[in-house]
Design a protein around this motif. Sequence first.
Motif, PDB file in Angstrom:
ATOM      1  N   TRP A   1       0.683  -1.461  -0.195  1.00 35.96           N
ATOM      2  CA  TRP A   1       0.267   0.040   0.164  1.00 35.96           C
ATOM      3  C   TRP A   1       0.657   1.286   0.111  1.00 35.96           C
ATOM      4  CZ3 TRP A   1      -0.824   3.462   4.803  1.00 35.96           C
ATOM      5  CH2 TRP A   1      -1.719   3.952   4.755  1.00 35.96           C
ATOM      6  N   HIS A   2       0.938   2.161  -1.240  1.00 36.36           N
ATOM      7  CA  HIS A   2       1.612   3.707  -1.491  1.00 36.36           C
ATOM      8  C   HIS A   2       0.518   4.485  -1.365  1.00 36.36           C
ATOM      9  CE1 HIS A   2       5.393   4.978  -2.309  1.00 36.36           C
ATOM     10  NE2 HIS A   2       4.735   6.195  -2.300  1.00 36.36           N
ATOM     11  N   PHE A   3       0.064   4.978  -0.018  1.00 34.39           N
ATOM     12  CA  PHE A   3      -0.546   6.168  -0.190  1.00 34.39           C
ATOM     13  C   PHE A   3      -2.088   6.235  -0.886  1.00 34.39           C
ATOM     14  CE2 PHE A   3       3.111   8.817  -0.197  1.00 34.39           C
ATOM     15  CZ  PHE A   3       3.224   9.014   0.917  1.00 34.39           C
TER      16      PHE A   3
ATOM     17  N   LEU B   1      13.935   1.458   4.256  1.00 29.61           N
ATOM     18  CA  LEU B   1      13.951   3.416   4.525  1.00 29.61           C
ATOM     19  C   LEU B   1      14.399   4.047   3.524  1.00 29.61           C
ATOM     20  CD1 LEU B   1      15.649   5.864   5.833  1.00 29.61           C
ATOM     21  CD2 LEU B   1      17.555   5.517   5.435  1.00 29.61           C
ATOM     22  N   ASN B   2      13.242   5.177   3.307  1.00 28.61           N
ATOM     23  CA  ASN B   2      12.851   6.348   2.245  1.00 28.61           C
ATOM     24  C   ASN B   2      13.623   7.676   3.532  1.00 28.61           C
ATOM     25  OD1 ASN B   2      11.687   5.087   1.030  1.00 28.61           O
ATOM     26  ND2 ASN B   2       9.784   5.594   0.998  1.00 28.61           N
ATOM     27  N   TYR B   3      14.732   7.919   2.911  1.00 31.09           N
ATOM     28  CA  TYR B   3      15.834   9.651   2.898  1.00 31.09           C
ATOM     29  C   TYR B   3      15.395  10.726   1.959  1.00 31.09           C
ATOM     30  CZ  TYR B   3      18.623  12.817   4.027  1.00 31.09           C
ATOM     31  OH  TYR B   3      19.561  13.836   4.257  1.00 31.09           O
ATOM     32  N   TYR B   4      14.990  12.165   1.895  1.00 29.44           N
ATOM     33  CA  TYR B   4      15.025  12.671   1.494  1.00 29.44           C
ATOM     34  C   TYR B   4      15.569  14.173   2.301  1.00 29.44           C
ATOM     35  CZ  TYR B   4      11.947  10.103  -1.565  1.00 29.44           C
ATOM     36  OH  TYR B   4      12.100   8.945  -2.471  1.00 29.44           O
ATOM     37  N   PHE B   5      14.791  14.517   4.257  1.00 29.38           N
ATOM     38  CA  PHE B   5      14.823  15.185   4.659  1.00 29.38           C
ATOM     39  C   PHE B   5      16.056  15.284   5.287  1.00 29.38           C
ATOM     40  CE2 PHE B   5      11.215  15.580   3.577  1.00 29.38           C
ATOM     41  CZ  PHE B   5      10.563  16.860   2.869  1.00 29.38           C
TER      42      PHE B   5
ATOM     43  N   GLU C   1       3.728  13.089  -8.791  1.00 23.45           N
ATOM     44  CA  GLU C   1       4.333  13.823  -7.116  1.00 23.45           C
ATOM     45  C   GLU C   1       3.138  14.299  -6.481  1.00 23.45           C
ATOM     46  OE1 GLU C   1       6.882  13.113  -5.888  1.00 23.45           O
ATOM     47  OE2 GLU C   1       6.531  14.169  -4.127  1.00 23.45           O
ATOM     48  N   TRP C   2       2.507  13.347  -6.782  1.00 22.48           N
ATOM     49  CA  TRP C   2       1.242  13.504  -5.305  1.00 22.48           C
ATOM     50  C   TRP C   2       0.924  15.610  -5.444  1.00 22.48           C
ATOM     51  CZ3 TRP C   2      -0.579   9.290  -4.957  1.00 22.48           C
ATOM     52  CH2 TRP C   2       0.877   7.752  -4.102  1.00 22.48           C
ATOM     53  N   ALA C   3       0.834  15.630  -5.183  1.00 22.11           N
ATOM     54  CA  ALA C   3      -0.289  17.261  -5.130  1.00 22.11           C
ATOM     55  C   ALA C   3       0.551  18.231  -5.759  1.00 22.11           C
ATOM     56  CB  ALA C   3       0.017  17.615  -3.396  1.00 22.11           C
TER      57      ALA C   3
ATOM     58  N   ARG D   1      10.702  16.252 -11.300  1.00 17.93           N
ATOM     59  CA  ARG D   1      11.286  15.182 -11.954  1.00 17.93           C
ATOM     60  C   ARG D   1      12.552  14.332 -11.011  1.00 17.93           C
ATOM     61  NH1 ARG D   1       9.156  14.865 -17.561  1.00 17.93           N
ATOM     62  NH2 ARG D   1       8.085  16.563 -17.778  1.00 17.93           N
ATOM     63  N   PHE D   2      11.604  13.527 -10.812  1.00 19.64           N
ATOM     64  CA  PHE D   2      12.950  12.122 -10.024  1.00 19.64           C
ATOM     65  C   PHE D   2      13.236  11.577 -10.575  1.00 19.64           C
ATOM     66  CE2 PHE D   2      10.327  13.977  -6.907  1.00 19.64           C
ATOM     67  CZ  PHE D   2      11.470  14.123  -5.218  1.00 19.64           C
ATOM     68  N   GLY D   3      13.240  10.967 -11.944  1.00 24.63           N
ATOM     69  CA  GLY D   3      13.082   9.707 -12.920  1.00 24.63           C
ATOM     70  C   GLY D   3      14.932   9.716 -12.905  1.00 24.63           C
TER      71      GLY D   3
HETATM   72  C1  FCB Z   1       7.582   9.933  -0.546  1.00 29.73           C
HETATM   73  C2  FCB Z   1       7.208   9.246  -1.586  1.00 29.73           C
HETATM   74  C3  FCB Z   1       6.885   9.221  -2.884  1.00 29.73           C
HETATM   75  C4  FCB Z   1       7.418   9.710  -3.787  1.00 29.73           C
HETATM   76  C5  FCB Z   1       8.860  10.496  -2.714  1.00 29.73           C
HETATM   77  C6  FCB Z   1       9.161  11.805  -4.052  1.00 29.73           C
HETATM   78  O1  FCB Z   1       7.439  10.425  -0.071  1.00 29.73           O
HETATM   79  O2  FCB Z   1       7.090   7.690  -1.346  1.00 29.73           O
HETATM   80  O3  FCB Z   1       6.074   8.326  -3.246  1.00 29.73           O
HETATM   81  O4  FCB Z   1       6.780  11.255  -3.719  1.00 29.73           O
HETATM   82  O5  FCB Z   1       8.638  11.427  -1.866  1.00 29.73           O
END
Ligand code: FCB
Length: 407
Positions: A108-110, A275-279, A366-368, A374-376
């Motif tokens: 489940w992804h959102f 783990l998801n890391y962005y911030f 990218e959601w909202a 562009r993440f690709g």
């Molecule tokens: C994460 C989401 C992913 C994507 C990236 C940029 O929070 O899991 O679906 O939107 O951010």
Amino acid sequence: MKKFPDGFYWGAASASYQVEGGIENTDWAKAARDGRVPECGRACEHYTRYEADFDIAKSLGHNAHRFSVEWARIEPEAGQFDMAAIAHYRQVLEALHARGLTPFITLWHFTLPLWFSESGGFERKDAPEIFARYCAFVVKELGDLCGHFSTINEPSVYGSNGWLRGSWPPFKRFSLTDLVAITNSGRSYESRADKSASNLFLWWRVMKNLAKSHNAAYLAIKKVRPNADVNFVHHVIVFDANKNPFRKLAAYIANQSWTHLFMRRTAGHYDTIGLNYYFYTQFGDKRKWRKTDMDWNFAPEKIYDALMILKRYKRPIVICEAGVADADDSDRAEYIEKQVRATWQAIQDGVDVRGHIYWSLLDNYEWALGFEKRFGLVEINYETMERTIRPSAYVYKKICEQNGMLE
Ligand code: FCB
């Protein structure tokens, strides 16, 4: 040479709603029809183009791929499962195996099926049973072709955007404070959120219910496939502070509530950790950070800190998402290299990391924020659906193929 352990997973990730196209029976599709978020429409048409997309992943040296299955396709009505949807995802898994890509499935992804979101979604008391029933069904049907399953993607992001910030379905906002803004910088889509103080309590309930849902799903999955590797994917924000003791306390509280609380609530119910890391954010920070296209601090090396935050849980960690929005591809290669180097350092310092899965293989919804970011590794032309491999993808390819970096 900075070598990674043998069998290390290298690849890229996606999520069904963001790439497949043609999904209309979810809360997000309804929100788009109501004008609250951008339309997703045909997205990248990955639902029909997945084979060609996996050819690209293979050509880029990947040996793993993370994707999600769409709950609303599989269970379009409560308790009614669609075997045609299962057959599709079996073909997707076969296509990955045919190319030597080890699959990692997110259950489940959102996005929620409408029947579930309209009846309260994760505010429902019985959500854990409903979620566990769905997860166990999918793992029973697909578990012969896939050994790695993540139940929930980013519970903390889901909860805060849905019930505190109000920018995602169900658009509930806690209006007394903008405290959470710091965790969401860059996601500033204006929505007509429902503002109320009681949403804080609802958020708390939803977060508890998400943990219960994960735990119930874990146990139900283990009943049908005892050997499956089961986790959830945690979005870890690194909250740091300068020397000021009050700021240090604030960072401590932020890390506790954002990351550790959910880990504690799910203790004993995960085999590995995603783990998801962005911030990275520092309280009292005076530095002027270079920014990504999301307006997030450009701090790929701080994935080291995120890994250290999770080290205490003593489980193997798979980096399930880490990446950068960079439309002109001028910063992505550097981002990837710095992040991989920091991951290597964390392994030297005792963290058991098993894989690095970049977000994302393709540009996507990218959601909202719609399709602008562009993440690709691969650029999508949304008019023609043409795929173009970005130069940085070849830098990553070299890392994947060498299972490491030269310096
Ligand atoms: C994460 C989401 C992913 C994507 C990236 C940029 O929070 O899991 O679906 O939107 O951010």
